[in-house]
Design a protein around this motif. Structure first.
Motif, PDB file in Angstrom:
ATOM      1  N   MET A 266       0.140 -31.283  40.280  1.00  0.00           N
ATOM      2  CA  MET A 266      -0.636 -32.118  39.395  1.00  0.00           C
ATOM      3  C   MET A 266      -1.712 -31.269  38.719  1.00  0.00           C
ATOM      4  N   THR A 267      -1.847 -31.423  37.429  1.00  0.00           N
ATOM      5  CA  THR A 267      -2.904 -30.752  36.682  1.00  0.00           C
ATOM      6  C   THR A 267      -4.221 -31.464  36.949  1.00  0.00           C
ATOM      7  N   SER A 268      -5.293 -30.675  37.056  1.00  0.00           N
ATOM      8  CA  SER A 268      -6.624 -31.226  37.293  1.00  0.00           C
ATOM      9  C   SER A 268      -7.563 -30.803  36.177  1.00  0.00           C
ATOM     10  N   ILE A 269      -8.415 -31.731  35.784  1.00  0.00           N
ATOM     11  CA  ILE A 269      -9.499 -31.439  34.844  1.00  0.00           C
ATOM     12  C   ILE A 269     -10.748 -31.238  35.688  1.00  0.00           C
ATOM     13  N   VAL A 270     -11.398 -30.094  35.512  1.00  0.00           N
ATOM     14  CA  VAL A 270     -12.585 -29.761  36.290  1.00  0.00           C
ATOM     15  C   VAL A 270     -13.782 -29.708  35.343  1.00  0.00           C
ATOM     16  N   LEU A 271     -14.765 -30.557  35.595  1.00  0.00           N
ATOM     17  CA  LEU A 271     -16.010 -30.537  34.816  1.00  0.00           C
ATOM     18  C   LEU A 271     -17.097 -29.934  35.697  1.00  0.00           C
ATOM     19  N   VAL A 272     -17.622 -28.792  35.261  1.00  0.00           N
ATOM     20  CA  VAL A 272     -18.667 -28.104  36.007  1.00  0.00           C
ATOM     21  C   VAL A 272     -20.018 -28.565  35.480  1.00  0.00           C
ATOM     22  N   GLN A 273     -20.740 -29.290  36.300  1.00  0.00           N
ATOM     23  CA  GLN A 273     -22.097 -29.749  35.994  1.00  0.00           C
ATOM     24  C   GLN A 273     -22.198 -30.501  34.667  1.00  0.00           C
TER      25      GLN A 273
ATOM     26  N   GLN B 221      -3.701 -20.380  38.162  1.00  0.00           N
ATOM     27  CA  GLN B 221      -3.946 -21.824  38.067  1.00  0.00           C
ATOM     28  C   GLN B 221      -5.199 -22.137  37.252  1.00  0.00           C
ATOM     29  N   LEU B 222      -6.112 -21.190  37.169  1.00  0.00           N
ATOM     30  CA  LEU B 222      -7.421 -21.427  36.543  1.00  0.00           C
ATOM     31  C   LEU B 222      -7.412 -21.082  35.060  1.00  0.00           C
ATOM     32  N   TYR B 223      -7.912 -22.023  34.255  1.00  0.00           N
ATOM     33  CA  TYR B 223      -8.085 -21.820  32.816  1.00  0.00           C
ATOM     34  C   TYR B 223      -9.478 -22.310  32.472  1.00  0.00           C
ATOM     35  N   LEU B 224     -10.357 -21.365  32.161  1.00  0.00           N
ATOM     36  CA  LEU B 224     -11.740 -21.689  31.846  1.00  0.00           C
ATOM     37  C   LEU B 224     -11.896 -21.736  30.338  1.00  0.00           C
ATOM     38  N   PHE B 225     -12.342 -22.857  29.828  1.00  0.00           N
ATOM     39  CA  PHE B 225     -12.459 -23.074  28.390  1.00  0.00           C
ATOM     40  C   PHE B 225     -13.863 -22.731  27.919  1.00  0.00           C
ATOM     41  N   GLU B 226     -13.920 -21.710  27.062  1.00  0.00           N
ATOM     42  CA  GLU B 226     -15.179 -21.269  26.466  1.00  0.00           C
ATOM     43  C   GLU B 226     -14.941 -20.933  25.007  1.00  0.00           C
ATOM     44  N   GLU B 227     -15.895 -21.271  24.162  1.00  0.00           N
ATOM     45  CA  GLU B 227     -15.726 -21.080  22.718  1.00  0.00           C
ATOM     46  C   GLU B 227     -15.566 -19.623  22.322  1.00  0.00           C
TER      47      GLU B 227
ATOM     48  N   ASP C 106       0.306 -27.229  38.373  1.00  0.00           N
ATOM     49  CA  ASP C 106      -0.877 -27.411  39.230  1.00  0.00           C
ATOM     50  C   ASP C 106      -2.107 -26.679  38.672  1.00  0.00           C
ATOM     51  N   ALA C 107      -2.189 -26.608  37.350  1.00  0.00           N
ATOM     52  CA  ALA C 107      -3.306 -25.913  36.699  1.00  0.00           C
ATOM     53  C   ALA C 107      -4.628 -26.657  36.902  1.00  0.00           C
ATOM     54  N   TYR C 108      -5.694 -25.871  36.898  1.00  0.00           N
ATOM     55  CA  TYR C 108      -7.051 -26.397  36.861  1.00  0.00           C
ATOM     56  C   TYR C 108      -7.623 -26.028  35.497  1.00  0.00           C
ATOM     57  N   LEU C 109      -7.894 -27.023  34.659  1.00  0.00           N
ATOM     58  CA  LEU C 109      -8.502 -26.810  33.346  1.00  0.00           C
ATOM     59  C   LEU C 109      -9.998 -27.017  33.530  1.00  0.00           C
ATOM     60  N   VAL C 110     -10.778 -25.959  33.351  1.00  0.00           N
ATOM     61  CA  VAL C 110     -12.189 -25.953  33.725  1.00  0.00           C
ATOM     62  C   VAL C 110     -13.068 -25.957  32.477  1.00  0.00           C
ATOM     63  N   PHE C 111     -14.046 -26.864  32.471  1.00  0.00           N
ATOM     64  CA  PHE C 111     -14.965 -27.034  31.345  1.00  0.00           C
ATOM     65  C   PHE C 111     -16.393 -27.062  31.871  1.00  0.00           C
ATOM     66  N   GLY C 112     -17.314 -26.519  31.070  1.00  0.00           N
ATOM     67  CA  GLY C 112     -18.704 -26.449  31.489  1.00  0.00           C
ATOM     68  C   GLY C 112     -19.570 -27.547  30.902  1.00  0.00           C
ATOM     69  N   ARG C 113     -20.853 -27.367  31.093  1.00  0.00           N
ATOM     70  CA  ARG C 113     -21.849 -28.315  30.594  1.00  0.00           C
ATOM     71  C   ARG C 113     -21.790 -28.397  29.075  1.00  0.00           C
ATOM     72  N   GLU C 114     -22.121 -29.555  28.577  1.00  0.00           N
ATOM     73  CA  GLU C 114     -22.086 -29.784  27.136  1.00  0.00           C
ATOM     74  C   GLU C 114     -23.035 -28.863  26.376  1.00  0.00           C
ATOM     75  N   THR C 115     -24.174 -28.529  26.951  1.00  0.00           N
ATOM     76  CA  THR C 115     -25.161 -27.725  26.227  1.00  0.00           C
ATOM     77  C   THR C 115     -25.089 -26.234  26.512  1.00  0.00           C
ATOM     78  N   LYS C 116     -24.537 -25.847  27.662  1.00  0.00           N
ATOM     79  CA  LYS C 116     -24.567 -24.435  28.044  1.00  0.00           C
ATOM     80  C   LYS C 116     -23.220 -23.855  28.421  1.00  0.00           C
ATOM     81  N   GLY C 117     -22.193 -24.660  28.487  1.00  0.00           N
ATOM     82  CA  GLY C 117     -20.885 -24.162  28.873  1.00  0.00           C
ATOM     83  C   GLY C 117     -20.779 -23.900  30.366  1.00  0.00           C
ATOM     84  N   ILE C 118     -19.817 -23.092  30.717  1.00  0.00           N
ATOM     85  CA  ILE C 118     -19.592 -22.736  32.114  1.00  0.00           C
ATOM     86  C   ILE C 118     -20.655 -21.721  32.523  1.00  0.00           C
ATOM     87  N   PRO C 119     -21.271 -21.895  33.700  1.00  0.00           N
ATOM     88  CA  PRO C 119     -22.294 -20.936  34.137  1.00  0.00           C
ATOM     89  C   PRO C 119     -21.801 -19.486  34.104  1.00  0.00           C
ATOM     90  N   ALA C 120     -22.693 -18.590  33.718  1.00  0.00           N
ATOM     91  CA  ALA C 120     -22.359 -17.174  33.502  1.00  0.00           C
ATOM     92  C   ALA C 120     -21.723 -16.520  34.713  1.00  0.00           C
TER      93      ALA C 120
END
Length: 154
Positions: free
Chosen positions: A1-8, A76-82, A96-110
């Motif tokens: 199963m694919t998962s959507i991961v929202l970081v903070q 499995q990890l795909y981190l979405f950054e502009e 079984d991918a994890y699609l990872v997205f960060g905060r709306e204002t700062k993105g994924i932590p450095a």
């Protein structure tokens, strides 16, 4: 199963809309704390409408807790950054991918980006007038692209 991961995530309406997309596509929603809102916030549920009760929701206290419990493989990890060099069209996403997205204002932590540079992908922008899309829109586009990898070929 694919998962959507929202970081903070910071905006409850976006998380609600992402949850609705997860229900529509039969994907899990993973929330990494701290959140910028209370998960019981009416705005989250309003955006998710009456679908919120159908969301397969999992929460983790931190990114480290997520990694410790789920132990995702690199593929499995795909981190979405502009600013990623690789388009989200390129990968063949595993089921079984994890699609990872960060905060709306700062993105994924450095520190997360630094540890997973090879897993960065971005949505192409054809105009230089737009820096990024709304989080819920980006998740929907990414989720459908990942799903596309598993559709039967005509």
């Amino acid at each position: 199963m694919t998962s959507i991961v929202l970081v903070q995530p910071e905006i409850p309406g976006n998380t609600g809309a992402v949850g609705r997309t997860c229900v529509a596509l039969d994907m899990e929603l993973v929330l990494i704390h701290p959140l910028g809102f209370d998960i019981s916030d009416k705005r989250v549920k309003r955006s998710g409408l009456d679908y919120w009760s159908h969301i397969r929701l999992v929460e983790f206290a931190s990114w480290e807790a997520f990694l410790a419990e789920r132990t995702p493989r690199d593929d499995q990890l795909y981190l979405f950054e502009e600013y990623a060099n690789r388009s989200f069209y390129e990968p063949d996403y595993p089921e079984d991918a994890y699609l990872v997205f960060g905060r709306e204002t700062k993105g994924i932590p450095a520190e997360i980006v630094a540890a997973h540079r090879d897993q960065l992908v971005s949505l192409p922008m054809r105009s230089d007038k737009v820096r990024s899309l709304n989080l819920a829109n980006t998740v929907a586009a990414a989720a459908y692209q990942a799903l596309r990898s598993h559709l039967p070929k005509p």
